[in-house]
Design an enzyme around this catalytic site. Structure first.
Site, PDB file in Angstrom:
ATOM      1  N   HIS A  23      19.061  52.958 123.973  1.00 57.84           N
ATOM      2  CA  HIS A  23      20.427  53.310 124.369  1.00 57.84           C
ATOM      3  C   HIS A  23      20.692  52.703 125.742  1.00 57.84           C
ATOM      4  O   HIS A  23      20.085  53.121 126.725  1.00 57.84           O
ATOM      5  CB  HIS A  23      20.598  54.830 124.392  1.00 57.84           C
ATOM      6  CG  HIS A  23      20.389  55.452 123.045  1.00 57.84           C
ATOM      7  ND1 HIS A  23      21.404  55.563 122.119  1.00 57.84           N
ATOM      8  CD2 HIS A  23      19.275  55.938 122.439  1.00 57.84           C
ATOM      9  CE1 HIS A  23      20.924  56.119 121.008  1.00 57.84           C
ATOM     10  NE2 HIS A  23      19.632  56.347 121.175  1.00 57.84           N
ATOM     11  N   ASN A  55      26.163  54.110 120.196  1.00 60.29           N
ATOM     12  CA  ASN A  55      26.823  55.389 120.511  1.00 60.29           C
ATOM     13  C   ASN A  55      27.287  55.414 121.969  1.00 60.29           C
ATOM     14  O   ASN A  55      26.897  56.255 122.767  1.00 60.29           O
ATOM     15  CB  ASN A  55      25.914  56.579 120.209  1.00 60.29           C
ATOM     16  CG  ASN A  55      24.610  56.569 120.983  1.00 60.29           C
ATOM     17  OD1 ASN A  55      24.141  55.512 121.398  1.00 60.29           O
ATOM     18  ND2 ASN A  55      24.031  57.731 121.192  1.00 60.29           N
ATOM     19  N   ASP A 290      13.504  54.477 121.410  1.00 64.49           N
ATOM     20  CA  ASP A 290      14.586  55.468 121.512  1.00 64.49           C
ATOM     21  C   ASP A 290      14.844  55.790 122.993  1.00 64.49           C
ATOM     22  O   ASP A 290      15.103  56.940 123.355  1.00 64.49           O
ATOM     23  CB  ASP A 290      14.280  56.740 120.717  1.00 64.49           C
ATOM     24  CG  ASP A 290      15.508  57.628 120.545  1.00 64.49           C
ATOM     25  OD1 ASP A 290      16.628  57.199 120.914  1.00 64.49           O
ATOM     26  OD2 ASP A 290      15.358  58.757 120.053  1.00 64.49           O
TER      27      ASP A 290
END
Lengths: 413, 323
Positions: A23, A55, A290
């Site tokens: 991310h 996202n 992640d």
């Protein structure tokens, strides 16, 4: 600094790592990370390629946004940044995004990560539609009704701490759904950050039946257990079979540290061992970070109010090497899960001029200053780790050279 | 040196009271003994002693609780402390002030003790780690309510004497109960055994599947759990458990897991009954039991003040004999 010289110095020179799942928070959450800081952090962690999850705010669901991520990634001059676009428009889980157009713009995969595609019919439809061009759908396996308001693994530790739990079934239900859909459609589904023994078992069985499913695991789920939430911070390989700490494990820390809160949650030792077995036998295709950086305002709060996620790009390698040193997986297999494995999942051929040099034995202490990422949210702060990347090259261009930094450190010592 | 001072000097090294899960029996005994001395102070015509004179106790209640707050207030005042209250409703996020902001405020106010009640499990650890004041956990989420555990231990001892080998039944919503957890962590070190009872949906899964804390068992059937028990503690049932799909109805709950007169008689003769309050009479406990001969509910309330005085004294009190 060239690779032969680094090899002569005794470093392990290998193909650059590829991270399927990070991310980078830009656009929208630049206080937590930017594409530039994330691409730098990736490089320092040995990842010469990093896939950016969509996202963000706005979510990456249009060709223009995909192009923008690519452009900012190039400008960053760190790791190669490959954009992942959303599966559904606005990541809202209601209708499909323009998958083919997004792929043409450069999206390498599709995911609503952070959430699953909750609607089973829409999920099936996405996988089916994506198969027309062999596009990759990455599913975050979670049954939202089952995970509910859970904030950590459901088990002995959640019972003791009085925190709402997330059961293994919350993940496994979604893994089963994905396998059934992949089987029925004969279309590829990639399951990201699997964390339970049951998930490993189901995926292994699916692969034996040639169902086109792949999966990845995170370094933190390979290294830490739910005991970390109560302040017991022994790595999985520093615990005996009954979960007791063996020598060399650190003293207890404070319980309820929000830096130990992630989704999926840190699981039991039994699950961690199953993940290593799955990694060693090839059930698990890749290790993906992640990497979930958060500004302190989202973590410096009550445990149940805190954001999920851990900063992981720069600590992935030493965690993986920890398990290797414990004999839980051989080094070549582990490194393949960081290189060829993810390349195969993405269907790309790694650039031979993307390489890194690793000092396998070097120890270093994790500190906010030592991390290039803006996300200082890791329970590893203050912890001494072994194994670090000393140089990283992208397309033959040495973009990270940690040698100088090492000398300065040594001088101070 | 008085007995009290010896207890404090030899056995008390804690800076905070966050949870009793890592306390030794000695530490628990030190609190119970000190509580006994505090009961004596409360019996005097003038219920006031000086050991906290000049000290400030801040009551930080981020979750509504009149009973516990008043109990702490009386305790602090009986020891001559200055008391001030910060209350806040709703979560910190809603009111736009984070817990970290509150910690900074508390620090600036310079209290010696922060007594805190919070809806989030673990919140007192967050405050304790970031503040100079001694922190007393007055209940955090589902996690712990150490002063309740200690006052329950004190009250049960008053009724039963030594708790060694005594079997206490805790019945109700254990999953969401900080009281149950703290009772376990206080009664077990004193030698008691605990039988938990209640619907499976309100019991931690790991505990139902055998990974229980030491000296604790689970028996779903309340009648069987109560047979020959030495005492019972009924937990408050929150009405929203029904809406959450965890219970069919309150009526069914009271039939299967309510403490009725007939059930109470399954225990040993005169075995006492307790409840942390406030009670839902007719749900988890019948009125006849709640106010009957076995009930220690009122004594729990009285003892609560003494136990909280004891903790305040042990944390920041100046020796009684210096006054």
């Amino acid at each position: 600094m060239d690779r032969r010289e680094l090899e002569r110095q005794g470093h392990l020179v290998t193909r650059g790592f590829i991270d399927l799942h990070a991310h980078l928070r830009e656009p929208g959450f630049e206080e937590s990370e930017t594409i530039a800081t994330g691409a730098q952090a990736a490089l320092r962690g040995g990842f010469t390629t990093v896939c950016a999850m969509p996202n963000t705010e706005p979510a990456i669901d249009s060709p223009g946004l995909v192009a923008e991520v690519i452009a900012r990634g190039k400008a960053a001059g760190g790791a190669r940044v490959l954009p992942i676009a959303t599966v559904t428009r606005g990541r809202k889980g209601k209708e499909l995004a323009d998958l083919v157009e997004l792929a043409s713009a450069g999206a390498v995969a599709f995911s609503d990560d952070g959430s699953p595609v909750d609607d089973a019919r829409l999920f099936r439809s996405a996988v089916e539609y994506a198969s027309v061009k062999g596009l990759l759908v990455i599913e975050h396996p979670e049954d939202l009704a089952l995970s509910g308001k859970g904030v950590m693994n459901e088990g002995r530790v959640s019972a003791a701490l009085g925190l709402p739990g997330i059961s293994n079934a919350a993940e496994e239900t979604a893994v089963a759904r994905a396998i059934l859909v992949a089987s029925e459609l004969d279309a590829h589904v990639h399951l990201t950050h699997i964390s339970t023994a049951g998930s490993v078992d189901m995926i292994r069985a699916a692969k034996e039946r040639s169902i086109p499913v792949t999966c990845d695991v995170t370094p933190h789920h390979l290294a830490m257990t739910d005991d970390w939430v109560r302040g017991r911070r022994a790595f999985a390989w520093e615990q005996g079979l009954k979960g007791e700490q063996i020598s060399g494990a650190p003293a207890d820390g404070t319980p309820f540290d929000a830096n130990t809160k992630m989704n999926p949650p840190l699981r039991r030792l039994h699950d961690v061992r199953a993940l290593w077995i799955g990694l060693a036998d090839g059930t698990i295709d890749a290790i993906a970070t992640d990497h979930a950086p958060h500004a302190s305002v989202r973590k410096d709060v009550e445990f149940d109010q805190a954001a999920f996620g851990i900063s992981m790009l720069e600590t992935a390698l030493p965690l993986v090497l920890g398990g290797v040193r414990a004999g839980w997986c051989d080094q070549d297999t582990a490194l393949r899960a960081l290189t060829d494995g993810p390349a195969r999942v993405l269907g790309i051929t790694p650039n031979a001029d993307d390489w890194i040099a690793i000092d396998v034995g070097a120890t270093w202490t994790v500190s906010a200053d030592a991390l290039a990422t803006r996300g200082k949210n890791t329970p590893l702060l203050g912890r001494e780790l072994r194994g670090r990347v000393v140089a990283a090259a992208v397309g033959g261009d040495v973009r990270f050279d940690g040698g100088a930094r090492e000398e300065i450190r040594a001088g101070v010592r | 040196m008085t007995v009290l001072e010896q207890a404090k000097a030899l056995r008390w090294t804690r800076r905070h009271v966050l949870d009793t899960d890592d306390w030794t029996r000695d530490e628990i005994e030190a609190v119970l003994e000190t509580s006994g001395a505090m009961v004596e102070i409360l019996k005097r015509p003038v219920r006031k002693a000086p050991p906290l004179r000049g000290k400030t106790v801040i009551l930080f209640f981020a979750e509504a609780s009149t009973r516990t707050r008043v109990s702490f207030e009386l305790a602090a005042k009986a020891l001559s402390a200055d008391v001030t209250t910060i209350s806040a409703s709703g979560s910190s996020v809603e009111k736009g002030e984070t817990l970290l902001d509150t910690v900074r405020t508390l620090h600036a106010l310079g209290g010696d003790v922060v007594v805190m009640r919070h809806a989030s499990s673990g919140a007192p650890y967050f405050v304790a780690e970031r503040s100079d004041a001694a922190v007393i956990n007055a209940g955090d989420g589902w996690h712990a309510h150490p002063t309740q555990g200690l006052l329950d231990a004190y009250t049960l001892r008053g009724a039963l004497g030594d708790l060694q080998g005594k079997r206490i039944v805790i019945v109700g919503d254990v999953l969401h109960s900080r009281v149950a957890r703290s009772d376990i962590h206080t009664l077990v070190p004193l030698g008691a055994r605990i039988t938990l009872s209640g619907p499976p949906t309100l019991m931690p899964l790991a505990w139902r599947r055998g990974q229980l804390p030491a000296c604790v068992t689970y028996e779903a059937d309340l009648d069987r759990a109560l047979e020959d028990a030495d005492g019972a503690i009924a937990l408050r049932l929150q009405k929203e458990r029904q809406e959450g799909g965890l219970l069919p109805s309150l009526r069914e709950y009271s039939r299967v897991w309510g403490l009725t007169e007939a059930r109470v008689r399954l225990m040993r003769p005169n075995a006492p009954v307790m409840h942390p309050g406030p009670m839902n009479e007719g749900v988890e406990i019948d009125a006849a039991v709640a106010h009957g001969a076995r009930s220690l509910v009122e004594r729990q309330v009285t003892n609560g003040v003494a136990v909280r005085m004891a903790l305040l004294y042990l944390l920041v009190g100046t020796p009684l004999d210096e006054h």
